[in-house]
Design an enzyme around this catalytic site. Structure first.
Site, PDB file in Angstrom:
ATOM      1  N   HIS A 166       0.869  -1.180   0.000  1.00 20.83           N
ATOM      2  CA  HIS A 166       0.000   0.000   0.000  1.00 20.83           C
ATOM      3  C   HIS A 166       0.903   1.226   0.000  1.00 20.83           C
ATOM      4  O   HIS A 166       1.748   1.390   0.869  1.00 20.83           O
ATOM      5  CB  HIS A 166      -0.915   0.025   1.228  1.00 20.83           C
ATOM      6  CG  HIS A 166      -1.821   1.208   1.236  1.00 20.83           C
ATOM      7  ND1 HIS A 166      -3.024   1.200   0.560  1.00 20.83           N
ATOM      8  CD2 HIS A 166      -1.705   2.436   1.773  1.00 20.83           C
ATOM      9  CE1 HIS A 166      -3.616   2.369   0.714  1.00 20.83           C
ATOM     10  NE2 HIS A 166      -2.829   3.142   1.448  1.00 20.83           N
ATOM     11  N   CYS A 167       0.727   2.076  -0.985  1.00 23.06           N
ATOM     12  CA  CYS A 167       1.538   3.288  -1.111  1.00 23.06           C
ATOM     13  C   CYS A 167       0.773   4.451  -0.480  1.00 23.06           C
ATOM     14  O   CYS A 167      -0.258   4.871  -0.991  1.00 23.06           O
ATOM     15  CB  CYS A 167       1.849   3.579  -2.580  1.00 23.06           C
ATOM     16  SG  CYS A 167       2.855   5.052  -2.804  1.00 23.06           S
ATOM     17  N   PHE A 168       1.291   4.958   0.626  1.00 18.83           N
ATOM     18  CA  PHE A 168       0.622   6.067   1.304  1.00 18.83           C
ATOM     19  C   PHE A 168       0.773   7.371   0.530  1.00 18.83           C
ATOM     20  O   PHE A 168      -0.048   8.264   0.667  1.00 18.83           O
ATOM     21  CB  PHE A 168       1.169   6.223   2.724  1.00 18.83           C
ATOM     22  CG  PHE A 168       0.743   5.111   3.630  1.00 18.83           C
ATOM     23  CD1 PHE A 168      -0.537   5.086   4.153  1.00 18.83           C
ATOM     24  CD2 PHE A 168       1.601   4.076   3.930  1.00 18.83           C
ATOM     25  CE1 PHE A 168      -0.948   4.052   4.980  1.00 18.83           C
ATOM     26  CE2 PHE A 168       1.200   3.040   4.758  1.00 18.83           C
ATOM     27  CZ  PHE A 168      -0.075   3.028   5.284  1.00 18.83           C
TER      28      PHE A 168
END
Length: 129
Positions: free
Chosen positions: A30-32
């Protein structure tokens, strides 16, 4: 396979993302920064954004170097800003150069890490676990 969070049947390559609160097929991470899960379907877009970020910072780095060199090569300052001090322009260009260098260094590190993962045929999640 059954996901106890989604209460649905999912494939074996799926993983439940706690940030998105959904199951993602072929989960990588998951890329914040993008506020999105990176998976097999959008990994190419993720890598493109990292490469474009690096290219943008390299162009910005070069333009800052050119701006500093022009400021020192001429006797009179360029009249771009109302503040006509050569040292103000050099200071702003130097800070811009420093930030561009740091962001380029971090984004090149991220790019090299993901190229390494692709070479080893690993996802980020598999590498961490």
């Amino acid at each position: 396979m059954f996901c106890k969070h989604c209460m649905t049947i999912v494939s074996k390559s799926s993983k439940h993302c706690s940030a998105c609160d959904k199951c993602v097929n072929h989960f990588d991470h998951h890329c914040f920064w993008l506020n999105n899960c990176v998976s097999k379907q959008n990994y190419c877009s993720f890598m493109s954004s990292v490469i474009l970020l690096l290219l943008n910072q390299l162009i910005h780095l070069c333009s800052s170097v050119i701006s500093i060199s022009i400021s020192f090569s001429t006797d009179r300052p360029p009249y771009i800003f109302p503040l006509r001090s050569k040292y103000f322009l050099v200071g702003v260009s130097f800070l811009s150069l420093l930030f561009s260098f740091l962001i380029a260094l971090l984004s090149s590190n991220l790019l090299c890490f993901h190229l390494y993962l692709r070479r080893k045929r690993l996802t980020t999640y598999e590498f961490i676990t």
